[in-house]
Design a protein around this motif. Sequence first.
Motif, mmCIF file in Angstrom:
data_model
loop_
_atom_site.group_PDB
_atom_site.id
_atom_site.type_symbol
_atom_site.label_atom_id
_atom_site.label_comp_id
_atom_site.label_asym_id
_atom_site.label_seq_id
_atom_site.Cartn_x
_atom_site.Cartn_y
_atom_site.Cartn_z
ATOM 1 N N UNK A 148 0.818 -1.208 0.000
ATOM 2 C CA UNK A 148 0.000 0.000 0.000
ATOM 3 C C UNK A 148 0.853 1.259 0.000
ATOM 4 N N UNK A 149 1.896 1.293 0.849
ATOM 5 C CA UNK A 149 2.776 2.453 0.893
ATOM 6 C C UNK A 149 3.509 2.631 -0.428
ATOM 7 N N UNK A 150 3.907 1.498 -1.040
ATOM 8 C CA UNK A 150 4.597 1.563 -2.336
ATOM 9 C C UNK A 150 3.686 2.179 -3.395
ATOM 10 N N UNK A 151 2.424 1.756 -3.403
ATOM 11 C CA UNK A 151 1.459 2.318 -4.358
ATOM 12 C C UNK A 151 1.241 3.807 -4.089
ATOM 13 N N UNK A 152 1.190 4.145 -2.813
ATOM 14 C CA UNK A 152 0.961 5.543 -2.432
ATOM 15 C C UNK A 152 2.102 6.434 -2.918
ATOM 16 N N UNK A 153 3.340 5.989 -2.723
ATOM 17 C CA UNK A 153 4.498 6.777 -3.141
ATOM 18 C C UNK A 153 4.566 6.884 -4.659
ATOM 19 N N UNK A 154 4.328 5.766 -5.350
ATOM 20 C CA UNK A 154 4.387 5.774 -6.817
ATOM 21 C C UNK A 154 3.334 6.707 -7.396
ATOM 22 N N UNK A 155 2.107 6.619 -6.880
ATOM 23 C CA UNK A 155 1.041 7.487 -7.370
ATOM 24 C C UNK A 155 1.363 8.946 -7.102
ATOM 25 N N UNK A 156 1.914 9.249 -5.909
ATOM 26 C CA UNK A 156 2.260 10.622 -5.564
ATOM 27 C C UNK A 156 3.313 11.177 -6.520
ATOM 28 N N UNK A 157 4.296 10.377 -6.863
ATOM 29 C CA UNK A 157 5.350 10.827 -7.785
ATOM 30 C C UNK A 157 4.758 11.142 -9.159
ATOM 31 N N UNK A 158 3.896 10.259 -9.639
ATOM 32 C CA UNK A 158 3.259 10.480 -10.942
ATOM 33 C C UNK A 158 2.412 11.750 -10.922
ATOM 34 N N UNK A 159 1.632 11.929 -9.870
ATOM 35 C CA UNK A 159 0.779 13.119 -9.762
ATOM 36 C C UNK A 159 1.614 14.390 -9.738
ATOM 37 N N UNK A 160 2.712 14.379 -9.007
ATOM 38 C CA UNK A 160 3.569 15.568 -8.925
ATOM 39 C C UNK A 160 4.183 15.892 -10.280
ATOM 40 N N UNK A 161 4.664 14.865 -10.971
ATOM 41 C CA UNK A 161 5.276 15.086 -12.291
ATOM 42 C C UNK A 161 4.264 15.666 -13.272
ATOM 43 N N UNK A 162 3.060 15.075 -13.297
ATOM 44 C CA UNK A 162 2.013 15.550 -14.211
ATOM 45 C C UNK A 162 1.621 16.986 -13.873
ATOM 46 N N UNK A 163 1.437 17.255 -12.580
ATOM 47 C CA UNK A 163 1.017 18.604 -12.189
ATOM 48 C C UNK A 163 2.092 19.631 -12.533
ATOM 49 N N UNK A 164 3.358 19.313 -12.290
ATOM 50 C CA UNK A 164 4.426 20.259 -12.612
ATOM 51 C C UNK A 164 4.485 20.539 -14.108
ATOM 52 N N UNK A 165 4.269 19.504 -14.904
ATOM 53 C CA UNK A 165 4.251 19.714 -16.362
ATOM 54 C C UNK A 165 3.103 20.636 -16.747
ATOM 55 N N UNK A 166 1.934 20.392 -16.175
ATOM 56 C CA UNK A 166 0.766 21.225 -16.466
ATOM 57 C C UNK A 166 1.024 22.663 -16.016
ATOM 58 N N UNK A 167 1.605 22.821 -14.849
ATOM 59 C CA UNK A 167 1.834 24.152 -14.293
ATOM 60 C C UNK A 167 2.845 24.947 -15.099
ATOM 61 N N UNK A 168 3.934 24.301 -15.533
ATOM 62 C CA UNK A 168 5.027 25.016 -16.193
ATOM 63 C C UNK A 168 4.815 25.192 -17.693
ATOM 64 N N UNK A 169 4.152 24.240 -18.325
ATOM 65 C CA UNK A 169 4.170 24.225 -19.788
ATOM 66 C C UNK A 169 2.823 24.497 -20.455
ATOM 67 N N UNK A 170 1.723 24.383 -19.747
ATOM 68 C CA UNK A 170 0.443 24.656 -20.383
ATOM 69 C C UNK A 170 0.104 26.138 -20.291
ATOM 70 N N UNK A 171 -0.475 26.720 -21.344
ATOM 71 C CA UNK A 171 -0.963 28.103 -21.243
ATOM 72 C C UNK A 171 -2.022 28.216 -20.141
ATOM 73 N N UNK A 172 -2.243 29.436 -19.692
ATOM 74 C CA UNK A 172 -3.125 29.642 -18.548
ATOM 75 C C UNK A 172 -4.541 29.108 -18.782
ATOM 76 N N UNK A 173 -5.059 29.287 -19.999
ATOM 77 C CA UNK A 173 -6.415 28.815 -20.277
ATOM 78 C C UNK A 173 -6.487 27.300 -20.197
ATOM 79 N N UNK A 174 -5.491 26.614 -20.719
ATOM 80 C CA UNK A 174 -5.462 25.152 -20.650
ATOM 81 C C UNK A 174 -5.247 24.672 -19.207
ATOM 82 N N UNK A 175 -4.459 25.439 -18.461
ATOM 83 C CA UNK A 175 -4.299 25.119 -17.042
ATOM 84 C C UNK A 175 -5.644 25.189 -16.330
#
Length: 269
Positions: A1-28
Amino acid sequence: MLKHRIFTAIILIIVFLWVLFYLPKLYFAALMALVALFAAWEWTTLAGITKVHPRLLYLTTLLLALSACLNWYSLPNLVPWVLLLGCVWWLVALLIIGFYPRAVGIWSYTWIKALMGFLTLVPAWLGVVFLRDQSNGIALVLLLMAVVITMDVGGYVFGHAFGRHKLVPNLSPGKSWEGLWGGLFSCLVLALLLAWWSAWSLWWLLCVIMSLALLSVFGDLFESMLKRQAAIKDSGYLLPGHGGFLDRIDGLCAAIPFFALLINLYGEA
């Protein structure tokens, strides 16, 4: 369970950072609206809305509310009033938490819990869109995320290691006072590091970070209260190890309106 939690958290952070840094404001804004819709679907379960058509109607109504906010975003008075509404709502939510379970009969109606979802999700969505729209928007959103994550991780680690005294046992038996103080200590360290590394003043960081950290706890406790009332463990099952989207953004939903209103009224220090 902890392994799944950490893996999911890493994926979510990576996706969110990409959205935050690279998507235009309207797409964000559009992606954040999608997250709000996922959370709204889960909220219908907490509200006791079980049939598909009413749940879809709830999502459609929320989407219309978000679209209206986006269309009227340029109006000078819209943003602070919606954010203020969100702040007032969370003060009411704090009272509801404080009187649990004595006041359950007042707010346990389906329509009231459905309204709670709007008061939670719409100001949070508008707040994060507003923060991203500022000249230093990426840094502000990162600060917000860093505080909530630090509070969550610090609370989990300290609570797991030293937790002996329950914080609110009738709401969330897993939370302890040791976890709360450990999370706040972690946020204090975060404030000191950011004051050394960034241009923000230490006192501004201390006030903002500690306030946001406590607000995130209120958001977590409020969702825990709704889940307990609905007799469910997680708001959803889309995020392995974490539950649903609401389980990840409950603290953010409480912190965002206050932070965004602060920036709207006073700017940065």
